[in-house]
Design a protein around this motif. Structure first.
Motif, PDB file in Angstrom:
ATOM      1  N   ASN A  21      23.317 -26.592 -20.797  1.00  0.00           N
ATOM      2  CA  ASN A  21      22.801 -25.764 -19.814  1.00  0.00           C
ATOM      3  C   ASN A  21      23.974 -24.822 -19.265  1.00  0.00           C
ATOM      4  O   ASN A  21      24.720 -25.125 -18.668  1.00  0.00           O
ATOM      5  CB  ASN A  21      22.290 -26.699 -18.557  1.00  0.00           C
ATOM      6  CG  ASN A  21      21.557 -25.834 -17.667  1.00  0.00           C
ATOM      7  OD1 ASN A  21      21.676 -24.592 -17.731  1.00  0.00           O
ATOM      8  ND2 ASN A  21      20.789 -26.269 -16.627  1.00  0.00           N
ATOM      9  N   SER A  23      22.815 -21.798 -18.011  1.00  0.00           N
ATOM     10  CA  SER A  23      21.723 -20.770 -17.295  1.00  0.00           C
ATOM     11  C   SER A  23      22.677 -20.314 -16.266  1.00  0.00           C
ATOM     12  O   SER A  23      23.201 -20.784 -15.360  1.00  0.00           O
ATOM     13  CB  SER A  23      20.707 -21.453 -16.671  1.00  0.00           C
ATOM     14  OG  SER A  23      19.715 -20.663 -15.970  1.00  0.00           O
ATOM     15  N   ALA A  40      19.703 -25.212 -26.272  1.00  0.00           N
ATOM     16  CA  ALA A  40      20.508 -24.677 -24.952  1.00  0.00           C
ATOM     17  C   ALA A  40      19.761 -23.795 -23.896  1.00  0.00           C
ATOM     18  O   ALA A  40      18.952 -23.093 -24.564  1.00  0.00           O
ATOM     19  CB  ALA A  40      21.851 -23.902 -25.597  1.00  0.00           C
ATOM     20  N   ASP A  41      20.046 -23.692 -22.751  1.00  0.00           N
ATOM     21  CA  ASP A  41      19.402 -23.173 -21.500  1.00  0.00           C
ATOM     22  C   ASP A  41      20.497 -22.241 -21.410  1.00  0.00           C
ATOM     23  O   ASP A  41      21.393 -22.313 -20.763  1.00  0.00           O
ATOM     24  CB  ASP A  41      19.145 -23.809 -20.625  1.00  0.00           C
ATOM     25  CG  ASP A  41      18.374 -22.901 -19.633  1.00  0.00           C
ATOM     26  OD1 ASP A  41      18.329 -21.802 -19.520  1.00  0.00           O
ATOM     27  OD2 ASP A  41      17.760 -23.645 -18.362  1.00  0.00           O
ATOM     28  N   SER A  43      19.232 -19.099 -20.031  1.00  0.00           N
ATOM     29  CA  SER A  43      18.345 -18.314 -19.444  1.00  0.00           C
ATOM     30  C   SER A  43      19.328 -17.293 -18.295  1.00  0.00           C
ATOM     31  O   SER A  43      20.364 -17.971 -17.759  1.00  0.00           O
ATOM     32  CB  SER A  43      17.536 -18.796 -18.710  1.00  0.00           C
ATOM     33  OG  SER A  43      16.516 -19.530 -19.440  1.00  0.00           O
ATOM     34  N   LYS A  61      16.625 -21.364 -24.930  1.00  0.00           N
ATOM     35  CA  LYS A  61      16.067 -20.297 -23.920  1.00  0.00           C
ATOM     36  C   LYS A  61      16.972 -19.463 -23.345  1.00  0.00           C
ATOM     37  O   LYS A  61      18.175 -19.571 -22.869  1.00  0.00           O
ATOM     38  CB  LYS A  61      15.613 -21.421 -22.609  1.00  0.00           C
ATOM     39  CG  LYS A  61      14.659 -22.571 -22.940  1.00  0.00           C
ATOM     40  CD  LYS A  61      14.616 -23.618 -21.586  1.00  0.00           C
ATOM     41  CE  LYS A  61      13.912 -24.752 -21.970  1.00  0.00           C
ATOM     42  NZ  LYS A  61      14.180 -25.730 -20.864  1.00  0.00           N
TER      43      LYS A  61
END
Length: 129
Positions: A21, A23, A40-41, A43, A61
């Motif tokens: 993560n 993000s 994987a994130d 964003s 993402k």
């Protein structure tokens, strides 16, 4: 990884980062070539000028991520969500965007030589077969 980046490290090539993560992370100029970032994130991440060439970003993402000027050559974005991402001035040559969602993404000046876009959702909402 973020602590190492904050300490000045930029080379994270060939890393196993599946499902991580990141993000909203600032990874501007990071080298993530040939890394596994599947699921994987990323964003809202700042990846401007980063090197993701040959990276595995399957099902990642990347909504609203800023990838302006990034090297995405031969990267695999199969099933990735790039909704609203800034991909302007990127090199997507030989990249795979099969079944990727690019709705409202910016591709101004992107190099799309031999890019695979089958079943992708384009920035205007058009779905390719």
């Amino acid at each position: 990884m973020l602590e190492r980046y904050a300490a000045g490290e930029r080379d994270f090539s060939r890393q196993q980062l599946s499902g991580i993560n990141l993000s909203g992370a600032n990874l501007r100029g990071a080298k993530l070539a040939i890394s596994d970032l599947s699921a994987a994130d990323l964003s809202y991440a700042d990846l401007r000028g980063s090197d993701l060439s040959g990276a595995n970003l399957n099902r990642a993402k990347l909504s609203q991520a800023n990838l302006q000027g990034a090297n995405l050559k031969t990267a695999n974005f199969e099933g990735a969500v790039l909704r609203g991402a800034n991909l302007s001035q990127t090199n997507l040559s030989w990249a795979t965007l099969k079944a990727a969602n690019l709705f409202e993404a910016t591709l101004a000046g992107a190099i799309l030589f031999e890019t695979k876009l089958s079943m992708a959702v384009l920035p205007d909402g058009t779905c390719l077969d």
